[in-house]
Design an enzyme around this catalytic site. Structure first.
Site, PDB file in Angstrom:
ATOM      1  N   HIS A  78      -1.793  -4.261   5.105  1.00  0.00           N
ATOM      2  CA  HIS A  78      -1.430  -3.809   6.456  1.00  0.00           C
ATOM      3  C   HIS A  78      -2.680  -3.484   7.260  1.00  0.00           C
ATOM      4  O   HIS A  78      -3.735  -3.152   6.700  1.00  0.00           O
ATOM      5  CB  HIS A  78      -0.518  -2.581   6.373  1.00  0.00           C
ATOM      6  CG  HIS A  78      -1.201  -1.375   5.827  1.00  0.00           C
ATOM      7  ND1 HIS A  78      -1.736  -0.397   6.633  1.00  0.00           N
ATOM      8  CD2 HIS A  78      -1.470  -0.994   4.548  1.00  0.00           C
ATOM      9  CE1 HIS A  78      -2.289   0.538   5.866  1.00  0.00           C
ATOM     10  NE2 HIS A  78      -2.151   0.201   4.599  1.00  0.00           N
ATOM     11  N   ASP A 101       0.405   3.670   1.897  1.00  0.00           N
ATOM     12  CA  ASP A 101       0.353   4.204   3.261  1.00  0.00           C
ATOM     13  C   ASP A 101       1.752   4.556   3.777  1.00  0.00           C
ATOM     14  O   ASP A 101       2.677   3.741   3.702  1.00  0.00           O
ATOM     15  CB  ASP A 101      -0.294   3.146   4.164  1.00  0.00           C
ATOM     16  CG  ASP A 101      -0.678   3.705   5.512  1.00  0.00           C
ATOM     17  OD1 ASP A 101       0.212   4.202   6.240  1.00  0.00           O
ATOM     18  OD2 ASP A 101      -1.878   3.660   5.852  1.00  0.00           O
ATOM     19  N   ARG A 133       2.924   4.679   6.577  1.00  0.00           N
ATOM     20  CA  ARG A 133       3.414   3.919   7.733  1.00  0.00           C
ATOM     21  C   ARG A 133       4.002   2.563   7.341  1.00  0.00           C
ATOM     22  O   ARG A 133       4.509   1.831   8.184  1.00  0.00           O
ATOM     23  CB  ARG A 133       2.265   3.720   8.728  1.00  0.00           C
ATOM     24  CG  ARG A 133       1.706   5.041   9.260  1.00  0.00           C
ATOM     25  CD  ARG A 133       0.358   4.859   9.920  1.00  0.00           C
ATOM     26  NE  ARG A 133      -0.675   4.450   8.967  1.00  0.00           N
ATOM     27  CZ  ARG A 133      -1.949   4.241   9.288  1.00  0.00           C
ATOM     28  NH1 ARG A 133      -2.340   4.385  10.536  1.00  0.00           N
ATOM     29  NH2 ARG A 133      -2.829   3.880   8.369  1.00  0.00           N
ATOM     30  N   CYS A 144       0.830  -1.198   0.000  1.00  0.00           N
ATOM     31  CA  CYS A 144       0.000   0.000   0.000  1.00  0.00           C
ATOM     32  C   CYS A 144       0.875   1.264   0.000  1.00  0.00           C
ATOM     33  O   CYS A 144       2.016   1.247   0.434  1.00  0.00           O
ATOM     34  CB  CYS A 144      -0.880  -0.032   1.245  1.00  0.00           C
ATOM     35  SG  CYS A 144      -2.128   1.266   1.298  1.00  0.00           S
ATOM     36  N   CYS A 165      -5.853  -0.282   7.157  1.00  0.00           N
ATOM     37  CA  CYS A 165      -5.659   0.252   5.799  1.00  0.00           C
ATOM     38  C   CYS A 165      -6.822   1.178   5.405  1.00  0.00           C
ATOM     39  O   CYS A 165      -7.987   0.771   5.393  1.00  0.00           O
ATOM     40  CB  CYS A 165      -5.558  -0.906   4.810  1.00  0.00           C
ATOM     41  SG  CYS A 165      -5.266  -0.357   3.123  1.00  0.00           S
TER      42      CYS A 165
END
Ligand SMILES: [Zn+2]
Length: 274
Positions: A98, A41, A43, A39, A101
């Site tokens: 993850h 993302d 993080r 992803c 999400c």
């Protein structure tokens, strides 16, 4: 932005200067061993969580670690998959979802997205199998639990999407490609890997055996040519869980990516009272 500019200078002065040989090698050619699909993302950092160096991972990132099925769109994902497998000779692919999400949260509230973020709405159509499977087979779960279920099921959906590509199909047929489904847990830093035999997410170490030093060989091929077809998921879930509970008086549950409390609720689910 100032932080980024300072970072560029620090990188060149410190990291780059102390790894000159590596960067010189990489300037000639790259030889990544793994295609890592995850992803966007902020993080999730593929190199950080796998502790790999520059040049070791070939990476595709987008909202929801989605791979549109072959022929569905003329986007970059298919071209990058093809290049990774055909040109770079990569033989291992990881699809890594993850926890928490945002894309999976959006997927579960798809109608709200249509007006505000039409492009995200369109993109998430490539995870429609995940949405439908979760909606129709995981009744009675809290919103929070459904997101984590969607994360887990979506990794499997995207593995199936990946298998629609001719280049992937052919390499799987030749036994020259392995595909792994992972979930990275933001809270604990832990990664769990999908095990088709138990239909659960388990410690990834259980899928390889250490031979010597840095060398690993596949102990058990977790090839997605195994029948892990998405439509069988809920049935197989329930069958495995019933079997497990029968053997354990329901005291323990399979090793899942969820917290024990969540797992307990989800996997006893609509059976309710046990
Ligand atoms: Zn995400």
């Amino acid at each position: 932005m100032r932080k980024l500019i300072k970072g560029l200078r620090d990188f060149k002065d410190n990291y780059f200067s102390s790894h000159l040989e590596l960067f010189e090698q990489l300037a000639h050619a790259q030889k990544p061993r793994v295609l890592f699909i995850t992803c966007s993302d902020s993080r999730v950092d593929p190199n950080l969580i796998t502790q790999t160096e520059v040049g070791e991972l070939f990476v595709i990132r987008n909202a929801g670690n989605i791979i549109p099925p072959f022929g569905a769109t003329n986007g970059g994902e298919g071209a990058t998959v093809e290049y990774a497998v055909q040109a770079l000779g990569i033989e291992q692919i990881v699809i890594c979802g993850h926890s928490h999400c945002g894309a999976m949260k959006g997927l579960l509230k798809l109608n709200k997205l249509q007006q505000d973020m039409p492009l995200v709405y369109n993109w998430l159509q490539y995870a429609e199998s995940t949405r439908r499977l979760v909606q129709e087979n995981y009744g009675n779960y809290s919103d929070e639990e459904l997101v984590e279920v969607a994360v887990a099921e979506n990794v499997l959906t995207q593995i199936e999407n990946l298998k629609t590509y001719p280049v992937i199909r052919s390499k799987l047929y030749q036994g020259k490609l392995q595909i792994y489904g992972w979930i990275y847990h933001l809270e604990t830093g832990e990664v769990l890997a999908y095990d088709p035999q138990t239909h659960s997410y388990v410690a990834p170490q259980s899928q390889i055996a250490e031979v010597s030093g840095d060398e690993y060989i596949e102990e058990r091929i977790v090839s997605t040519s195994d029948p892990v077809v998405a439509c069988e998921v809920p049935l197989r879930h329930q069958a495995r869980i019933d079997e497990h509970q029968a053997n354990n008086d329901g005291d323990t549950l399979p090793n899942l990516w969820l917290s024990p409390q969540q797992a307990k609720r989800i996997y006893r689910g609509s059976n309710g009272s046990r």
